[in-house]
Structure formats: C-alpha cells, structure tokens
Design a protein around this motif. Structure first.
Motif, short mmCIF file in Angstrom:
data_model
loop_
_atom_site.label_atom_id
_atom_site.label_comp_id
_atom_site.label_asym_id
_atom_site.label_seq_id
_atom_site.Cartn_x
_atom_site.Cartn_y
_atom_site.Cartn_z
N ALA A 11 0.84 -1.20 0.00
CA ALA A 11 0.00 0.00 0.00
C ALA A 11 0.87 1.25 0.00
CB ALA A 11 -0.93 -0.01 1.21
N MET A 12 1.95 1.24 0.80
CA MET A 12 2.87 2.38 0.82
C MET A 12 3.57 2.54 -0.52
SD MET A 12 2.47 3.72 3.80
CE MET A 12 0.75 3.19 3.59
N ASP A 13 3.91 1.42 -1.16
CA ASP A 13 4.54 1.49 -2.49
C ASP A 13 3.62 2.19 -3.49
OD1 ASP A 13 6.83 0.21 -1.65
OD2 ASP A 13 6.19 -1.79 -2.31
N ILE A 14 2.33 1.90 -3.40
CA ILE A 14 1.37 2.55 -4.30
C ILE A 14 1.34 4.05 -4.06
CG2 ILE A 14 -1.09 2.80 -4.83
CD1 ILE A 14 -1.37 -0.23 -4.40
N LEU A 15 1.24 4.44 -2.79
CA LEU A 15 1.19 5.88 -2.49
C LEU A 15 2.47 6.58 -2.92
CD1 LEU A 15 -0.44 5.83 1.07
CD2 LEU A 15 -1.53 6.42 -1.10
N VAL A 41 -3.58 -5.32 -6.59
CA VAL A 41 -3.60 -3.87 -6.82
C VAL A 41 -5.02 -3.34 -6.68
CG1 VAL A 41 -3.29 -2.06 -8.54
CG2 VAL A 41 -1.51 -3.78 -8.18
N HIS A 42 -5.98 -4.02 -7.26
CA HIS A 42 -7.37 -3.55 -7.21
C HIS A 42 -7.86 -3.53 -5.75
CE1 HIS A 42 -8.70 -2.87 -11.34
NE2 HIS A 42 -7.87 -3.85 -11.69
N GLU A 43 -7.50 -4.55 -4.98
CA GLU A 43 -7.93 -4.58 -3.58
C GLU A 43 -7.28 -3.46 -2.77
OE1 GLU A 43 -6.86 -8.50 -2.38
OE2 GLU A 43 -8.72 -9.43 -3.14
N LEU A 44 -5.99 -3.24 -3.00
CA LEU A 44 -5.29 -2.18 -2.27
C LEU A 44 -5.80 -0.80 -2.66
CD1 LEU A 44 -1.66 -3.58 -2.40
CD2 LEU A 44 -3.09 -3.35 -0.37
N VAL A 45 -6.01 -0.59 -3.94
CA VAL A 45 -6.52 0.70 -4.41
C VAL A 45 -7.92 0.95 -3.86
CG1 VAL A 45 -7.35 1.94 -6.46
CG2 VAL A 45 -5.10 0.86 -6.47
N ALA A 46 -8.75 -0.08 -3.83
CA ALA A 46 -10.09 0.07 -3.29
C ALA A 46 -10.04 0.44 -1.80
CB ALA A 46 -10.88 -1.24 -3.47
N THR A 47 -9.12 -0.18 -1.07
CA THR A 47 -8.98 0.13 0.36
C THR A 47 -8.48 1.55 0.57
OG1 THR A 47 -8.52 -2.20 0.85
CG2 THR A 47 -7.87 -0.57 2.51
N ARG A 51 -10.48 4.78 2.35
CA ARG A 51 -9.92 5.52 3.48
C ARG A 51 -9.47 6.93 3.10
NH1 ARG A 51 -8.60 2.40 7.95
NH2 ARG A 51 -8.28 4.47 8.86
N ARG A 52 -9.74 7.34 1.86
CA ARG A 52 -9.45 8.68 1.34
C ARG A 52 -7.96 8.99 1.19
NH1 ARG A 52 -13.47 12.27 1.29
NH2 ARG A 52 -12.19 13.14 -0.39
N TYR A 53 -7.12 7.94 1.12
CA TYR A 53 -5.71 8.16 0.80
C TYR A 53 -5.54 8.29 -0.71
CZ TYR A 53 -4.51 7.33 5.63
OH TYR A 53 -4.42 7.44 6.98
#
Length: 258
Positions: A11-15, A41-47, A51-53
């Motif tokens: 998740a941090m890698d995505i941000l 990726v789809h699950e992490l992006v959805a989460t 959470r508005r990140y």
C-alpha cells in the motif's frame, strides 16, 4: 525491528508512486510499475480509496490521485515541525521573562508529550525533558488540551484511561470530578495544576492554536512551590496566555482574520 507486513508495504509502495512525475495513475499502470498481481492492486486501491488516501479522478474512470488524508497527514507533520521549532523559540522568550521552566506539549491519546522545553536558571527548578510523556489529567498542559476536545472524544479517552492514575496525592482520579474540572478550564481558557504531577511544583498553561483555529498544543510555566503564590500565579497566567498567543500567531492563527 519487527517483521514488515507485506500488505502495508505494498500500500505504501502505491502511495509513493505519486511522489514521482505522475499526478494520476490507473490500476493497470500501478500493476505494471510495481509488478504486483492485478487482483492485489485492485484490492489495495479500493482500500486506499475507501480511506481517502486515494481519490478517483472526476471524469476519468479508473484513474486515481492522492486523496485528502495524505494532505492531512503531511500538513500535520509539517505543522508539528514548525511547532517544535517555533515552540522552542517562544518558550525561550517566556523563560527569559519569568526565569521559570517553560514547556510546549501536544496531546497523544491520554498522555501529553513535551515537544519543547526551556529551563529556568534557578538552582531549584522543575526537572524534565523534551520527549517526556505524562498522563494528561495530571498536568496543566494536559488538562488544557483535554478541555478543548469534543465531549464524546473526551469521555472516550477518559474511559479508556480508567482507572485514572495518580502521580501525587493531589492528582484527580475520579472521572466525574475531572470532567467538572475541565469544564471550568474550557470556560477560562487557562489551566492550573497545583502539585498534581510533582509534589513540589505547580503549573499554569494556555492553549496554542493553528491557522485553522484548532488547539494543537499548550504552553505551560512550571514553578517550584517555594516561588509559588497567588500573586505569582496571576502573573504567570498572563505570561503563559501571552506566550501561547504568540506561538499561535507564528503557526498562522489570526492571519487574514478581522
């Protein structure tokens, strides 16, 4: 160091992809750049979006940009850096005026953490350190900060801390008595603590506000009982309020207000 959690790392890698030149990214682009499974990726992006990140880009289906929570975290981090630096400077000025120990502290859960401290030059003075943590309900800075919380948040924190600890025999340990005490502090915008955290020291504290008018810290003056009196309390109360006001102004409070 403990074991890293793979899902959090991803998740941090995505941000952190948004630290590069791309203002917006799609899920397929994230998948390609990080080499992660498409489903992951789809699950992490959805989460992250929930959470508005991350936020969906209006008019661009499937594309994402950094969300408001990342701005809030960054603003809080930057604000606290300013708070520590500006707090030390203002605390130094206040200490030079009264020659007593001055602290600037923030609230974390049910504790206060001192982010800035300037010592008195007297041989007899309060001994403490920046970074020290104490139960908020036993200190002037902590009571000042607790008094500014919304009612529900305040009650929740007090309940989570029960039974309330005592640092001296004068510490307030009854939740109802504490709530009543905080009501008076909220009205006066000044907190006084007499030998509640240290049997030989009393303190006064005033609130510090940020550019949005939110109370983010408190400034206190601590005095050994050998130099404490009603007259000294009144004098230091005014000085603490003045110091807190100056620090608030340095953090942007009052700018553009009329």
């Amino acid at each position: 160091m403990g074991r890293l959690v793979p899902a959090v790392t991803r998740a941090m890698d995505i941000l952190e992809l948004f630290l590069g030149p791309d203002d917006t990214l799609s899920a397929p682009e994230i998948t390609r750049k990080l080499g992660l499974p498409r489903t992951t990726v789809h699950e992490l992006v959805a989460t992250l979006t929930a959470r508005r990140y991350l936020d969906s880009v209006p008019g661009q289906t499937g594309r994402y940009r950094l969300g408001v929570r990342t701005y809030q975290l960054g603003s809080t981090y930057g604000e606290r850096l300013d708070l520590a630096a500006e707090g030390r400077d203002v605390a130094r000025k206040v200490a030079e005026t009264c020659d007593e120990t001055v602290h600037v502290a923030i609230l974390e859960g049910t504790d206060v953490i001192y982010v800035a401290k300037v010592d008195s030059t007297h041989a007899v003075r309060m001994v403490s350190a920046a970074g020290r943590r104490l139960p908020a309900h036993c200190t002037a800075v902590g009571k000042m900060l607790l008094a500014t919380l919304p009612e529900q948040d305040l009650r929740s924190r007090i309940e989570s801390a029960e039974p309330l600890s005592a640092l001296t025999d004068r510490s307030i340990t009854d939740p109802d008595a504490l709530l009543q005490h905080l009501t008076g502090i909220r009205e006066q915008q000044i907190a006084v603590e007499e030998r509640e955290s240290n049997p030989d020291v009393s303190c006064v504290a005033a609130p510090v506000r940020n550019s949005a008018g939110q109370v983010v810290a408190a400034l206190s003056i601590s005095v050994p009982m050998i130099r404490w009196s009603d007259e000294r309390q009144e004098e230091l109360t005014q000085l603490a309020a003045k110091g807190a006001q100056e620090l608030s102004e340095r953090l942007g409070f009052g700018r553009g207000r009329r």
